[in-house]
Scaffold this motif. Sequence first.
Motif, PDB file in Angstrom:
ATOM      1  N   UNK A  27       0.839  -1.204   0.000  1.00 18.37           N
ATOM      2  CA  UNK A  27       0.000   0.000   0.000  1.00 18.37           C
ATOM      3  C   UNK A  27       0.870   1.249   0.000  1.00 18.37           C
ATOM      4  N   UNK A  28       1.919   1.231   0.829  1.00 16.36           N
ATOM      5  CA  UNK A  28       2.817   2.392   0.884  1.00 16.36           C
ATOM      6  C   UNK A  28       3.520   2.606  -0.450  1.00 16.36           C
ATOM      7  N   UNK A  29       3.952   1.510  -1.075  1.00 15.07           N
ATOM      8  CA  UNK A  29       4.649   1.637  -2.351  1.00 15.07           C
ATOM      9  C   UNK A  29       3.714   2.193  -3.427  1.00 15.07           C
ATOM     10  N   UNK A  30       2.474   1.711  -3.451  1.00 15.21           N
ATOM     11  CA  UNK A  30       1.519   2.216  -4.436  1.00 15.21           C
ATOM     12  C   UNK A  30       1.241   3.696  -4.208  1.00 15.21           C
ATOM     13  N   UNK A  31       1.113   4.098  -2.962  1.00 13.11           N
ATOM     14  CA  UNK A  31       0.868   5.508  -2.657  1.00 13.11           C
ATOM     15  C   UNK A  31       2.013   6.371  -3.168  1.00 13.11           C
ATOM     16  N   UNK A  32       3.251   5.940  -2.930  1.00 15.85           N
ATOM     17  CA  UNK A  32       4.414   6.700  -3.389  1.00 15.85           C
ATOM     18  C   UNK A  32       4.432   6.830  -4.910  1.00 15.85           C
ATOM     19  N   UNK A  33       4.207   5.710  -5.595  1.00 16.96           N
ATOM     20  CA  UNK A  33       4.290   5.725  -7.053  1.00 16.96           C
ATOM     21  C   UNK A  33       3.176   6.566  -7.666  1.00 16.96           C
TER      22      UNK A  33
END
Length: 448
Positions: free
Chosen positions: A212-218
């Motif tokens: 979830x954190x990675x998707x938010x960043x991207x």
Amino acid sequence: MADYDYDLFVIGAGSGGVRASRVAAAHGAKVAVAEEHKVGGTCVIRGCVPKKLLVYGSHFAEDLEDAANYGWSFENAKFDWARLRDHVLNDVDRLNGLYEKTLESHGVERIMQRAMVKSAHTVELADGREVTAKYILVAVGGWPFVPQFEGAEHCITSNEVFHLDKLPKRIVIAGAGYIALEFAGIFNALGCHVTVVNRSNVILRGYDESLRDRLLQITMSRGIEYKFHCPFQKVQKREDGAFDVHLEGQDPLVADQVLVATGRRPKTDGLGLENAGIELDDGGAIPVDEYSKTSCDSIYAVGDVTDRIQLTPVAIREGQAFADTVFGGKPSTVDYACVPSAVFSQPPLAGVGLTEGEARNTYGNIRVYSSDFRPMKNVFADRQERGLYKLICEEPTGKVLGLHMIGPDAPEILQAAAIAVKAGLTKADFDATVALHPSMAEELVLMR
């Protein structure tokens, strides 16, 4: 069963209802199915299938951008929303026709009108006619939930988004679940300014936190804007057709479309289940036992209307198990453990089994293996986005409890890997498998 008009009457011709109908008919039952719209249900008509086609269509923007480093050049490339929209809707019609042929070829009678439960063995149709059946199956699925706020009538849901006359330059999306983020990715890729508004600060609740954190960043780096802890107050329509979106504690946003994607609820309103003594749960879902039977012995329910796992393949399995149990003489249940799921965001993510947090709470002693890498295609295209794969294992056995990934083609890779997780394989089994090089999937057997 000569005392009844039908052996089985199905309310709802979605994936679960169609599967149950044709399998029951194949077992020799006389079957009718009532549907007030098109045959195929949410997935085929206004859900995962047309949405995935929009994902494909929108992804060409990224592919065209990356193509330069691969030696391709495109001059005057342009996008035609109406053309994509109409092709998608035509494919929906094609699939609807295939589903109708499936029912017809199995001798299932189609009744294209709304039906409701009149009693334990009676169904009332919209035209006032009443029919009887030995068994009734409710498979009406779910419906978008729209919170109450001033101006909610100006907003669209995932039902209407496939029919937009034109592509909005600015769109505000309420919600941060898979529907919201999939459409956020679609509209962002097509050049719209996208603002995602959520009541909390959590996106994709239920998925692994690292993904979830990675998707938010991207997605933020791609230009999607997020507003957290911002409940809707009201939506006002301007004279020019745009909308002022008022949020709690924020300046109003201006949008050309407002999409509400705050979840789905079982579509049980007005079904008349109380006439058969069936009480719904607090969320409007129909409680059922392991065989999909309700509190009324002659009435069953499958799919999203039961609010077990809201996934099309699960509804299909429930419909199959119901028909085999009631008409095939083979009592069957559905195993809900290790059901894979995916979010077709951009980039997509997918997972099966326990998340890291769930595994720690359940097993305590676990070990997490991961691979944080930049896909070869992204390196050559000079795209900085990184993929992330996680393997959650029990200690000291090494049994794989969960597998989660974000990156290009993650859902396609996960389907095969989910078999290994379902089979109870260990990290040693993964390690013993030779890598397929060069591929992203090889990271599955190289994690440390």
